[in-house]
Design a protein around this motif. Structure first.
Motif, PDB file in Angstrom:
ATOM      1  N   GLN A  23       2.066 -12.490   2.831  1.00 33.64           N
ATOM      2  CA  GLN A  23       1.340 -11.579   3.713  1.00 33.64           C
ATOM      3  C   GLN A  23       1.200 -10.232   3.018  1.00 33.64           C
ATOM      4  OE1 GLN A  23       3.149 -10.756   7.505  1.00 33.64           O
ATOM      5  NE2 GLN A  23       1.147 -10.451   8.448  1.00 33.64           N
ATOM      6  N   VAL A  24      -0.013  -9.678   3.088  1.00 29.41           N
ATOM      7  CA  VAL A  24      -0.286  -8.375   2.477  1.00 29.41           C
ATOM      8  C   VAL A  24       0.352  -7.288   3.335  1.00 29.41           C
ATOM      9  CG1 VAL A  24      -2.097  -6.731   1.888  1.00 29.41           C
ATOM     10  CG2 VAL A  24      -2.441  -9.165   1.447  1.00 29.41           C
ATOM     11  N   LEU A  25       1.148  -6.426   2.691  1.00 22.54           N
ATOM     12  CA  LEU A  25       1.730  -5.290   3.399  1.00 22.54           C
ATOM     13  C   LEU A  25       0.835  -4.071   3.309  1.00 22.54           C
ATOM     14  CD1 LEU A  25       5.492  -5.553   2.407  1.00 22.54           C
ATOM     15  CD2 LEU A  25       4.423  -6.194   4.555  1.00 22.54           C
ATOM     16  N   LYS A  26       0.488  -3.669   2.058  1.00 20.84           N
ATOM     17  CA  LYS A  26      -0.320  -2.466   1.887  1.00 20.84           C
ATOM     18  C   LYS A  26      -0.787  -2.366   0.441  1.00 20.84           C
ATOM     19  CE  LYS A  26       3.810   0.220   0.953  1.00 20.84           C
ATOM     20  NZ  LYS A  26       4.659   1.301   1.335  1.00 20.84           N
ATOM     21  N   TYR A  27      -1.752  -1.506   0.211  1.00 20.91           N
ATOM     22  CA  TYR A  27      -2.160  -1.153  -1.147  1.00 20.91           C
ATOM     23  C   TYR A  27      -1.197  -0.087  -1.661  1.00 20.91           C
ATOM     24  CZ  TYR A  27      -6.513  -3.753  -1.315  1.00 20.91           C
ATOM     25  OH  TYR A  27      -7.430  -4.763  -1.374  1.00 20.91           O
ATOM     26  N   VAL A  28      -0.824  -0.189  -2.918  1.00 30.56           N
ATOM     27  CA  VAL A  28       0.126   0.767  -3.500  1.00 30.56           C
ATOM     28  C   VAL A  28      -0.491   1.411  -4.727  1.00 30.56           C
ATOM     29  CG1 VAL A  28       2.186  -0.388  -2.639  1.00 30.56           C
ATOM     30  CG2 VAL A  28       1.248  -1.070  -4.826  1.00 30.56           C
ATOM     31  N   PRO A  29      -0.172   2.676  -4.989  1.00 29.39           N
ATOM     32  CA  PRO A  29      -0.672   3.324  -6.214  1.00 29.39           C
ATOM     33  C   PRO A  29       0.085   2.806  -7.431  1.00 29.39           C
ATOM     34  CG  PRO A  29       0.672   4.835  -4.950  1.00 29.39           C
ATOM     35  CD  PRO A  29       0.555   3.595  -4.133  1.00 29.39           C
ATOM     36  N   LYS A  30      -0.636   2.547  -8.505  1.00 28.41           N
ATOM     37  CA  LYS A  30      -0.016   2.079  -9.736  1.00 28.41           C
ATOM     38  C   LYS A  30      -0.757   2.688 -10.918  1.00 28.41           C
ATOM     39  CE  LYS A  30       1.861  -1.983 -11.877  1.00 28.41           C
ATOM     40  NZ  LYS A  30       2.141  -3.384 -11.784  1.00 28.41           N
ATOM     41  N   ARG A  31      -0.010   3.089 -11.929  1.00 24.09           N
ATOM     42  CA  ARG A  31      -0.598   3.703 -13.120  1.00 24.09           C
ATOM     43  C   ARG A  31      -1.277   2.633 -13.957  1.00 24.09           C
ATOM     44  NH1 ARG A  31      -0.336   8.463 -15.208  1.00 24.09           N
ATOM     45  NH2 ARG A  31       1.391   9.113 -13.897  1.00 24.09           N
ATOM     46  N   PRO A  33      -2.338   1.044 -17.256  1.00 23.18           N
ATOM     47  CA  PRO A  33      -1.802   1.195 -18.610  1.00 23.18           C
ATOM     48  C   PRO A  33      -2.858   1.533 -19.660  1.00 23.18           C
ATOM     49  CG  PRO A  33      -1.777  -1.102 -17.938  1.00 23.18           C
ATOM     50  CD  PRO A  33      -2.202  -0.299 -16.755  1.00 23.18           C
ATOM     51  N   LEU A  34      -4.100   1.150 -19.430  1.00 32.52           N
ATOM     52  CA  LEU A  34      -5.152   1.416 -20.420  1.00 32.52           C
ATOM     53  C   LEU A  34      -5.724   2.830 -20.303  1.00 32.52           C
ATOM     54  CD1 LEU A  34      -7.074  -1.969 -20.320  1.00 32.52           C
ATOM     55  CD2 LEU A  34      -5.393  -1.200 -22.001  1.00 32.52           C
ATOM     56  N   LEU A  35      -6.042   3.234 -19.103  1.00 32.87           N
ATOM     57  CA  LEU A  35      -6.683   4.530 -18.898  1.00 32.87           C
ATOM     58  C   LEU A  35      -5.692   5.650 -18.608  1.00 32.87           C
ATOM     59  CD1 LEU A  35      -9.668   3.305 -16.725  1.00 32.87           C
ATOM     60  CD2 LEU A  35      -9.633   3.706 -19.185  1.00 32.87           C
ATOM     61  N   GLY A  36      -4.505   5.299 -18.144  1.00 29.47           N
ATOM     62  CA  GLY A  36      -3.498   6.307 -17.850  1.00 29.47           C
ATOM     63  C   GLY A  36      -3.620   6.945 -16.485  1.00 29.47           C
ATOM     64  N   GLY A  37      -4.677   6.659 -15.743  1.00 23.29           N
ATOM     65  CA  GLY A  37      -4.851   7.221 -14.407  1.00 23.29           C
ATOM     66  C   GLY A  37      -4.119   6.391 -13.360  1.00 23.29           C
ATOM     67  N   ILE A  38      -4.066   6.919 -12.170  1.00 26.25           N
ATOM     68  CA  ILE A  38      -3.415   6.208 -11.074  1.00 26.25           C
ATOM     69  C   ILE A  38      -4.481   5.477 -10.272  1.00 26.25           C
ATOM     70  CG2 ILE A  38      -2.053   6.451  -8.988  1.00 26.25           C
ATOM     71  CD1 ILE A  38      -0.700   8.821 -10.261  1.00 26.25           C
ATOM     72  N   ASP A  39      -4.231   4.187 -10.050  1.00 29.02           N
ATOM     73  CA  ASP A  39      -5.167   3.325  -9.342  1.00 29.02           C
ATOM     74  C   ASP A  39      -4.646   3.087  -7.929  1.00 29.02           C
ATOM     75  OD1 ASP A  39      -7.062   1.519  -8.615  1.00 29.02           O
ATOM     76  OD2 ASP A  39      -6.548   0.014 -10.112  1.00 29.02           O
ATOM     77  N   TYR A  40      -5.426   3.477  -6.920  1.00 31.63           N
ATOM     78  CA  TYR A  40      -5.015   3.348  -5.534  1.00 31.63           C
ATOM     79  C   TYR A  40      -5.637   2.144  -4.832  1.00 31.63           C
ATOM     80  CZ  TYR A  40      -3.245   8.096  -5.922  1.00 31.63           C
ATOM     81  OH  TYR A  40      -2.548   9.210  -6.305  1.00 31.63           O
ATOM     82  N   ASP A  41      -6.620   1.472  -5.430  1.00 33.55           N
ATOM     83  CA  ASP A  41      -7.392   0.466  -4.709  1.00 33.55           C
ATOM     84  C   ASP A  41      -7.300  -0.953  -5.261  1.00 33.55           C
ATOM     85  OD1 ASP A  41      -8.332   2.340  -2.922  1.00 33.55           O
ATOM     86  OD2 ASP A  41     -10.061   2.838  -4.159  1.00 33.55           O
ATOM     87  N   ASN A  42      -6.416  -1.251  -6.192  1.00 35.66           N
ATOM     88  CA  ASN A  42      -6.401  -2.587  -6.785  1.00 35.66           C
ATOM     89  C   ASN A  42      -5.081  -3.331  -6.677  1.00 35.66           C
ATOM     90  OD1 ASN A  42      -9.092  -2.729  -7.682  1.00 35.66           O
ATOM     91  ND2 ASN A  42      -8.594  -1.428  -9.412  1.00 35.66           N
ATOM     92  N   TYR A  43      -3.987  -2.660  -6.384  1.00 33.70           N
ATOM     93  CA  TYR A  43      -2.683  -3.323  -6.378  1.00 33.70           C
ATOM     94  C   TYR A  43      -2.138  -3.429  -4.965  1.00 33.70           C
ATOM     95  CZ  TYR A  43      -2.823  -2.908 -11.396  1.00 33.70           C
ATOM     96  OH  TYR A  43      -3.198  -3.023 -12.710  1.00 33.70           O
ATOM     97  N   LEU A  44      -1.669  -4.642  -4.630  1.00 35.57           N
ATOM     98  CA  LEU A  44      -1.183  -4.946  -3.294  1.00 35.57           C
ATOM     99  C   LEU A  44       0.309  -5.241  -3.313  1.00 35.57           C
ATOM    100  CD1 LEU A  44      -3.970  -7.503  -2.555  1.00 35.57           C
ATOM    101  CD2 LEU A  44      -3.664  -5.426  -1.281  1.00 35.57           C
ATOM    102  N   GLU A  45       0.987  -4.810  -2.269  1.00 39.61           N
ATOM    103  CA  GLU A  45       2.373  -5.202  -2.077  1.00 39.61           C
ATOM    104  C   GLU A  45       2.377  -6.353  -1.077  1.00 39.61           C
ATOM    105  OE1 GLU A  45       6.625  -3.050  -1.233  1.00 39.61           O
ATOM    106  OE2 GLU A  45       4.822  -2.151  -0.403  1.00 39.61           O
ATOM    107  N   CYS A  46       2.957  -7.493  -1.493  1.00 37.23           N
ATOM    108  CA  CYS A  46       2.967  -8.690  -0.661  1.00 37.23           C
ATOM    109  C   CYS A  46       4.403  -9.113  -0.377  1.00 37.23           C
ATOM    110  CB  CYS A  46       2.245  -9.829  -1.355  1.00 37.23           C
ATOM    111  SG  CYS A  46       0.515  -9.498  -1.671  1.00 37.23           S
ATOM    112  N   VAL A  47       4.608  -9.765   0.755  1.00 37.94           N
ATOM    113  CA  VAL A  47       5.938 -10.218   1.165  1.00 37.94           C
ATOM    114  C   VAL A  47       5.876 -11.701   1.498  1.00 37.94           C
ATOM    115  CG1 VAL A  47       5.602  -9.616   3.597  1.00 37.94           C
ATOM    116  CG2 VAL A  47       7.905  -9.730   2.668  1.00 37.94           C
ATOM    117  N   TRP A  48       6.973 -12.417   1.169  1.00 38.16           N
ATOM    118  CA  TRP A  48       7.149 -13.804   1.566  1.00 38.16           C
ATOM    119  C   TRP A  48       8.639 -14.074   1.652  1.00 38.16           C
ATOM    120  CZ3 TRP A  48       6.293 -12.353  -3.379  1.00 38.16           C
ATOM    121  CH2 TRP A  48       7.068 -12.899  -4.377  1.00 38.16           C
ATOM    122  N   TYR A  49       8.986 -15.187   2.270  1.00 38.88           N
ATOM    123  CA  TYR A  49      10.389 -15.547   2.450  1.00 38.88           C
ATOM    124  C   TYR A  49      10.656 -16.877   1.758  1.00 38.88           C
ATOM    125  CZ  TYR A  49      10.737 -11.808   5.797  1.00 38.88           C
ATOM    126  OH  TYR A  49      10.738 -10.570   6.383  1.00 38.88           O
ATOM    127  N   ALA A  50      11.744 -16.923   0.984  1.00 42.72           N
ATOM    128  CA  ALA A  50      12.154 -18.145   0.303  1.00 42.72           C
ATOM    129  C   ALA A  50      13.626 -18.384   0.598  1.00 42.72           C
ATOM    130  CB  ALA A  50      11.921 -18.021  -1.197  1.00 42.72           C
TER     131      ALA A  50
END
Length: 86
Positions: A23-31, A33-50
């Motif tokens: 399940q998608v929790l939220k979008y998270v900011p991540k740097r 590595p190629l451009l060095g800027g912070i990306d706010y719209d491409n990385y997701l934090e997801c949760v599951w149970y095992a």
């Protein structure tokens, strides 16, 4: 790049058959590595149970696909009732 998912969506990792439903929790900011800027719209934090443990991981949105299966994170097993023969 536009956001593909929203909080609460059910997703799976693209191309892998044995991945858990997450399940998608939220979008998270991540740097980036190629451009060095912070990306706010491409990385997701997801949760599951095992096996009763909560797992959280960050994925790029292009690595995920929306799952057709929806529902809870826990799997419940109902045991058959014992019938008495009295």
């Amino acid at each position: 790049m536009p956001r593909k998912f929203k909080s609460g969506d059910w997703v799976k990792v693209r191309g892998k058959l044995t991945t858990p439903k997450m399940q998608v929790l939220k979008y998270v900011p991540k740097r980036d590595p190629l451009l060095g800027g912070i990306d706010y719209d491409n990385y997701l934090e997801c949760v599951w149970y095992a096996r009763g443990d909560r797992k959280v991981e960050i994925f790029h949105q292009n690595k995920l696909i929306k799952s057709m299966e929806t529902g809870g994170l826990y799997s419940s097993f109902s045991r058959p009732r014992k019938r008495s023969v009295t």
